[in-house]
Design a protein around this motif. Structure first.
Motif, mmCIF file in Angstrom:
data_model
loop_
_atom_site.group_PDB
_atom_site.id
_atom_site.type_symbol
_atom_site.label_atom_id
_atom_site.label_comp_id
_atom_site.label_asym_id
_atom_site.label_seq_id
_atom_site.Cartn_x
_atom_site.Cartn_y
_atom_site.Cartn_z
ATOM 1 N N ARG A 79 -42.160 22.299 167.454
ATOM 2 C CA ARG A 79 -41.633 21.439 166.397
ATOM 3 C C ARG A 79 -42.543 21.491 165.169
ATOM 4 O O ARG A 79 -43.758 21.602 165.296
ATOM 5 N N GLU A 80 -41.932 21.374 163.999
ATOM 6 C CA GLU A 80 -42.683 21.416 162.751
ATOM 7 C C GLU A 80 -43.155 20.028 162.326
ATOM 8 O O GLU A 80 -42.419 19.045 162.458
ATOM 9 N N GLN A 81 -44.372 19.977 161.845
ATOM 10 C CA GLN A 81 -44.889 18.794 161.159
ATOM 11 C C GLN A 81 -45.093 19.208 159.709
ATOM 12 O O GLN A 81 -46.124 19.758 159.333
ATOM 13 N N ALA A 82 -44.072 18.968 158.904
ATOM 14 C CA ALA A 82 -44.093 19.454 157.519
ATOM 15 C C ALA A 82 -45.226 18.836 156.722
ATOM 16 O O ALA A 82 -45.871 19.500 155.904
ATOM 17 N N LYS A 83 -45.504 17.548 156.983
ATOM 18 C CA LYS A 83 -46.567 16.844 156.270
ATOM 19 C C LYS A 83 -47.244 15.888 157.237
ATOM 20 O O LYS A 83 -46.589 15.022 157.814
#
Length: 289
Positions: free
Chosen positions: A78-82
């Motif tokens: 999963r991405e943690q964009a910020k």
């Protein structure tokens, strides 16, 4: 129980090393840093995992770990964009968690020794379980205060005047309430969803258990250049002295029966001629005695 490895962040304290690779892909002696928290989860029976990292770093983690099948695991990404706090991981991974309990481990935390985690994992049923570890610089961490009976009575995030020397390491166990608790959190003054606030919420409900880790336990936070070097030196010393490897997911998966002897042999055969392969051959030889 499902597991989350949080391996995001900018890694600014390790600059300029992180221009080459993310913090959790840096070497800690003879292995990538991410191998150590991964192995901790495997050792405690967690095989359904979600790794959270930045959009630019996720492809490297996928290349390194794949889908986890080689170790008898299932790894989601999963991405943690910020970055917006450790607790944000539960919102990013909400659909992965589903209706299950979950453990979260930080990708730059290295643990070794004793069986404090095993008892916590084996005995976990509901609520939240965290750990207390005595340090000399508690102001850098979440700090837990105990009463005379050993019960946690307060938890503070990076306090200027710590009420105890017991820091909370980066491994946490929660029941499924953690998602809803996180949704109801208000960001801190630094704009983050604090994991300490999650723990306080459980404590106010009377559902928080804090396990004090023994003196024989080692917790290494490899988030700075100095601590990264110290962690490498520690791992090298232990491995050379005892003839074992710390943070070896293949070995952990084998001992947990996630993979068979034949599968471990195949994994070793696919590796180049190196010390790591030689070690796995020794693990196989010892298992055959």
């Amino acid at each position: 129980m499902k597991g989350i490895i949080l391996a995001g962040g900018a890694g600014s304290r390790l600059f300029p090393l992180t221009l080459v690779a993310s913090k959790q892909l840096q070497p800690v002696y003879d292995k990538p840093m991410i191998y150590y928290p991964l192995t901790t989860l495997i050792e405690n029976g967690v095989r359904d995992l979600c790794l959270i990292s930045t959009p630019q770093d996720l492809p490297r983690f996928r290349q390194l770990l794949g889908n986890g099948k080689n170790w008898g695991l299932s790894i989601d990404y999963r991405e943690q964009a910020k970055p917006a706090g450790i607790a944000q991981a539960f919102l990013i991974a909400e659909s992965f968690i589903g209706k299950d309990a979950v453990t979260l481990i930080l990708g730059d935390n290295i643990f070794y020794g004793a069986d404090g985690f095993k008892r916590a994992f084996d005995g976990f049923q509901s609520g939240a379980s965290i750990f207390g570890y005595r340090v000399t610089d508690p102001e850098r961490y979440g700090v837990v205060e105990f009463d005379e009976a050993g019960k946690a009575i307060s938890i503070e995030e990076k306090p200027k005047a710590p009420r105890s020397n017991h820091a909370v390491p980066g491994l946490y166990l929660y029941d499924n309430q953690v998602v809803e608790i996180t949704k109801n959190l208000k960001p801190s003054a630094r704009g983050e969803l604090e994991i300490t606030d999650v723990n306080v919420a459980y404590m106010k409900r009377g559902e928080l258990k804090v396990h004090q880790l023994s003196r024989g336990f080692a917790w290494l936070d490899a988030g700075t250049s100095s601590s990264l070097h110290e962690a490498s030196a520690y791992v090298q010393t232990i491995e050379k002295r005892q003839g074992i490897k710390i943070g070896c997911p293949e070995e952990a998966a084998f001992h947990r029966d996630f993979i068979t002897r034949d599968q471990l042999e195949k994994l070793a055969a696919q590796m180049p001629n190196c010390e790591y392969r030689d070690y796995l051959h020794r693990v196989l030889a010892e298992a055959a005695r």
